[in-house]
Design an enzyme around this catalytic site. Structure first.
Site, short mmCIF file in Angstrom:
data_model
loop_
_atom_site.label_atom_id
_atom_site.label_comp_id
_atom_site.label_asym_id
_atom_site.label_seq_id
_atom_site.Cartn_x
_atom_site.Cartn_y
_atom_site.Cartn_z
N CYS A 13 42.42 41.09 19.63
CA CYS A 13 41.82 40.73 20.59
C CYS A 13 41.95 39.28 21.11
CB CYS A 13 40.12 40.83 20.10
SG CYS A 13 38.91 40.10 21.15
N CYS A 16 39.20 36.97 20.16
CA CYS A 16 39.25 36.49 18.67
C CYS A 16 40.55 35.41 18.52
CB CYS A 16 39.30 37.48 18.20
SG CYS A 16 37.90 38.63 17.47
N ASP A 39 36.67 30.44 32.63
CA ASP A 39 37.31 31.68 32.64
C ASP A 39 38.75 31.39 33.24
OD1 ASP A 39 36.47 35.08 33.41
OD2 ASP A 39 38.12 34.20 34.15
N ASN A 94 29.31 42.58 31.98
CA ASN A 94 30.16 43.92 32.48
C ASN A 94 30.33 44.87 31.08
OD1 ASN A 94 30.89 42.92 34.82
ND2 ASN A 94 32.64 42.07 34.26
N GLY A 100 33.40 47.35 34.70
CA GLY A 100 34.25 46.26 34.97
C GLY A 100 34.87 45.42 33.97
N HIS A 105 35.64 42.29 23.93
CA HIS A 105 34.87 41.30 22.80
C HIS A 105 33.80 40.89 23.92
CE1 HIS A 105 34.87 38.15 19.86
NE2 HIS A 105 33.95 37.79 20.82
N HIS A 107 30.89 39.39 26.07
CA HIS A 107 30.72 38.09 26.85
C HIS A 107 30.14 38.00 28.01
CE1 HIS A 107 34.17 40.43 28.63
NE2 HIS A 107 33.95 39.85 29.59
N HIS A 109 29.35 36.17 31.56
CA HIS A 109 29.95 35.38 32.64
C HIS A 109 28.71 34.49 32.97
CE1 HIS A 109 33.56 37.84 33.43
NE2 HIS A 109 32.90 38.76 32.63
P1 5GP Z 1 35.53 41.27 31.94
O1 5GP Z 1 36.06 41.93 33.16
O2 5GP Z 1 36.03 42.08 30.71
O3 5GP Z 1 34.12 41.38 32.10
O4 5GP Z 1 35.86 39.81 31.99
C1 5GP Z 1 37.05 39.18 31.09
C2 5GP Z 1 37.41 37.84 31.81
O5 5GP Z 1 38.23 37.18 31.01
C3 5GP Z 1 37.89 37.93 33.30
O6 5GP Z 1 37.09 37.29 34.08
C4 5GP Z 1 39.38 37.16 32.94
O7 5GP Z 1 39.49 36.10 33.92
C5 5GP Z 1 38.87 36.45 31.65
N1 5GP Z 1 40.26 36.15 30.86
C6 5GP Z 1 41.22 37.17 30.46
N2 5GP Z 1 41.90 36.56 29.53
C7 5GP Z 1 41.62 35.26 29.35
C8 5GP Z 1 42.20 34.16 28.69
O8 5GP Z 1 43.12 34.40 27.98
N3 5GP Z 1 41.45 32.88 28.68
C9 5GP Z 1 40.38 32.84 29.46
N4 5GP Z 1 39.99 31.60 29.49
N5 5GP Z 1 39.74 33.88 30.23
C10 5GP Z 1 40.38 34.91 30.25
ZN ZN Z 2 37.27 39.65 19.45
#
Ligand code: 5GP
Ligand code: ZN
Length: 123
Positions: A13, A16, A39, A94, A100, A105, A107, A109
């Site tokens: 992950c 993680c 992000d 999401n 989306g 993991h 999170h 936003h």
């Molecule tokens: P999801 O679409 O899963 O709700 O959002 C995942 C978010 O994680 C996305 O907005 C993406 O830009 C962000 N993200 C993905 N990989 C990384 C990373 O390695 N570092 C950071 N800081 N953000 C990440």
């Molecule tokens: Zn994780």
């Protein structure tokens, strides 16, 4: 579809790895059980991800035993928003691939910092 999101042990992950400092990331908030960082691909002038240090995949994995995680993420986001003096902001979970969610993991936003309020709910 669902198996693409599956990552039950957190070993591969990306969040993680950020928690374990295997991916260098500047933390905006660090508490006992919660971390926050920018992000990598911001969709707003302020776009921060608030995550638990414990690997939980999704809101769909919350139940009455562990739903306190969601509370701590929300309170973490609120603290950051207050620190940044955001007058308004959006908080988004999401959930699942169709919702989306790319990173499995959980999170939250935190989105904000627009010059003037978007004025409408963009969901
Ligand atoms: P999801 O679409 O899963 O709700 O959002 C995942 C978010 O994680 C996305 O907005 C993406 O830009 C962000 N993200 C993905 N990989 C990384 C990373 O390695 N570092 C950071 N800081 N953000 C990440
Ligand atoms: Zn994780």
């Amino acid at each position: 579809m669902e198996t693409a999101l599956k990552n039950s042990d957190g070993a591969s992950c990306i969040f993680c790895k950020i928690i374990k400092k295997e991916i260098p990331t500047e933390f905006i908030l660090e508490e006992d059980d919660v971390l926050a960082f920018d992000d990598i691909n911001p969709k707003a002038p302020v776009h921060i991800l608030v995550i638990p240090k414990k690997h939980i995949e999704s809101v769909s994995d919350l139940d009455s035993e562990n739903a306190g995680v969601a509370e701590r993420l929300i309170l973490g986001a609120k603290k950051i928003a207050e620190g940044k003096k955001l007058s308004g902001y959006k908080l988004v979970f999401n959930v699942g691939q169709e919702g989306g969610q790319i990173i499995s993991h959980i999170h939250l936003h935190l989105l904000g910092g627009w010059p003037s309020s978007p004025g409408k709910l963009e969901v």
